[in-house]
Write a protein that holds these residues in place. Structure first.
Motif, PDB file in Angstrom:
ATOM      1  N   SER A 128      49.389  25.937  46.183  1.00  0.00           N
ATOM      2  CA  SER A 128      49.389  26.948  45.012  1.00  0.00           C
ATOM      3  C   SER A 128      48.117  27.171  44.724  1.00  0.00           C
ATOM      4  O   SER A 128      47.217  26.684  44.720  1.00  0.00           O
ATOM      5  CB  SER A 128      50.481  26.622  43.984  1.00  0.00           C
ATOM      6  N   VAL A 129      48.022  28.438  44.191  1.00  0.00           N
ATOM      7  CA  VAL A 129      46.691  29.035  43.531  1.00  0.00           C
ATOM      8  C   VAL A 129      47.163  29.782  42.398  1.00  0.00           C
ATOM      9  O   VAL A 129      48.035  30.719  42.250  1.00  0.00           O
ATOM     10  CB  VAL A 129      45.914  29.849  44.571  1.00  0.00           C
ATOM     11  N   SER A 130      46.493  29.487  41.252  1.00  0.00           N
ATOM     12  CA  SER A 130      46.807  30.168  39.909  1.00  0.00           C
ATOM     13  C   SER A 130      45.586  30.825  39.315  1.00  0.00           C
ATOM     14  O   SER A 130      44.636  29.947  39.345  1.00  0.00           O
ATOM     15  CB  SER A 130      47.900  29.330  38.953  1.00  0.00           C
ATOM     16  N   VAL A 131      45.889  31.766  38.433  1.00  0.00           N
ATOM     17  CA  VAL A 131      44.690  32.098  37.494  1.00  0.00           C
ATOM     18  C   VAL A 131      45.114  31.857  36.205  1.00  0.00           C
ATOM     19  O   VAL A 131      46.407  32.584  35.671  1.00  0.00           O
ATOM     20  CB  VAL A 131      44.314  33.503  37.687  1.00  0.00           C
ATOM     21  N   GLU A 132      44.639  31.317  35.007  1.00  0.00           N
ATOM     22  CA  GLU A 132      45.039  31.148  33.829  1.00  0.00           C
ATOM     23  C   GLU A 132      43.877  31.720  32.832  1.00  0.00           C
ATOM     24  O   GLU A 132      42.918  31.464  32.885  1.00  0.00           O
ATOM     25  CB  GLU A 132      45.268  29.690  33.445  1.00  0.00           C
ATOM     26  N   PRO A 133      44.245  32.338  31.920  1.00  0.00           N
ATOM     27  CA  PRO A 133      43.262  32.588  30.872  1.00  0.00           C
ATOM     28  C   PRO A 133      42.649  31.695  30.239  1.00  0.00           C
ATOM     29  O   PRO A 133      43.521  30.282  30.070  1.00  0.00           O
ATOM     30  CB  PRO A 133      44.297  33.614  29.710  1.00  0.00           C
ATOM     31  N   HIS A 134      41.429  31.388  29.790  1.00  0.00           N
ATOM     32  CA  HIS A 134      40.838  30.274  29.222  1.00  0.00           C
ATOM     33  C   HIS A 134      39.984  30.932  28.333  1.00  0.00           C
ATOM     34  O   HIS A 134      39.414  31.932  28.481  1.00  0.00           O
ATOM     35  CB  HIS A 134      40.328  29.598  30.212  1.00  0.00           C
ATOM     36  N   PRO A 135      39.662  30.239  27.095  1.00  0.00           N
ATOM     37  CA  PRO A 135      38.913  30.628  26.269  1.00  0.00           C
ATOM     38  C   PRO A 135      37.464  31.026  26.837  1.00  0.00           C
ATOM     39  O   PRO A 135      36.770  30.325  27.385  1.00  0.00           O
ATOM     40  CB  PRO A 135      38.572  29.545  25.180  1.00  0.00           C
ATOM     41  N   ASN A 136      36.684  32.419  26.771  1.00  0.00           N
ATOM     42  CA  ASN A 136      35.746  32.606  27.279  1.00  0.00           C
ATOM     43  C   ASN A 136      35.508  33.059  28.696  1.00  0.00           C
ATOM     44  O   ASN A 136      34.942  32.769  29.417  1.00  0.00           O
ATOM     45  CB  ASN A 136      34.411  31.703  26.908  1.00  0.00           C
ATOM     46  N   GLY A 137      36.940  33.239  29.279  1.00  0.00           N
ATOM     47  CA  GLY A 137      37.008  33.426  30.644  1.00  0.00           C
ATOM     48  C   GLY A 137      38.485  33.079  31.297  1.00  0.00           C
ATOM     49  O   GLY A 137      39.422  33.488  30.734  1.00  0.00           O
TER      50      GLY A 137
END
Length: 147
Positions: A128-137
């Motif tokens: 699996s590959v995921s993209v998660e919002p994170h503070p400052n990016g």
């Protein structure tokens, strides 16, 4: 209440984890190679924590995934980034944090294209590959099976 307890127990933390921060100024000084070596050293040392030896093929795949994710961070998100490795019994979670909010976009398969296959490679070899919002990016997280 029982379901919540069972789900909490089923989601166990990593057996071992390590991270390294890059300030973004060392991109030309071998940052990607350093990240690959960091990953290989981490997995090679894992038997000291009681984890079975990770097969060489899986170490090589982990190095490839790290190389592609860190390269994307270097090319598209100027500034600092962080590599986080989390070892589970049957998988390695590789996370790269960078300062760009935009998600990487996999391009369509094109054998004639030179370069820009990084996300395509990561998606092909990982569970699996995921993209998660994170503070400052954002955080790009890839889960690689070790079996």
């Amino acid at each position: 209440m029982t379901d919540a307890i069972a789900a909490e127990r089923a989601t166990q933390g990593p057996l071992l984890y390590a991270s390294v921060d890059y300030d973004g100024t060392d991109a030309d000084d071998g940052m990607v190679a350093s990240a690959r070596d960091f990953t290989a050293d981490f997995l090679t040392a894992s038997p000291a924590s009681g984890h079975p030896r990770v097969p060489r093929e899986r170490v090589d795949l982990a190095r490839l995934v790290v190389s592609e994710l860190v390269t994307n961070a270097v090319r598209h998100a100027p500034g600092p980034c962080r590599l986080l490795l989390e070892l589970f019994e049957d998988a390695l979670e590789i996370s790269v944090f960078d300062c760009l909010e935009a998600s990487p976009v996999p391009r369509g398969h094109d054998p004639g294209r030179i370069g820009q296959h990084g996300v395509e490679i990561v998606v092909a070899v990982c569970e699996s590959v995921s993209v998660e919002p994170h503070p400052n990016g954002k955080r790009v997280r890839a889960r690689l099976s070790l079996l």
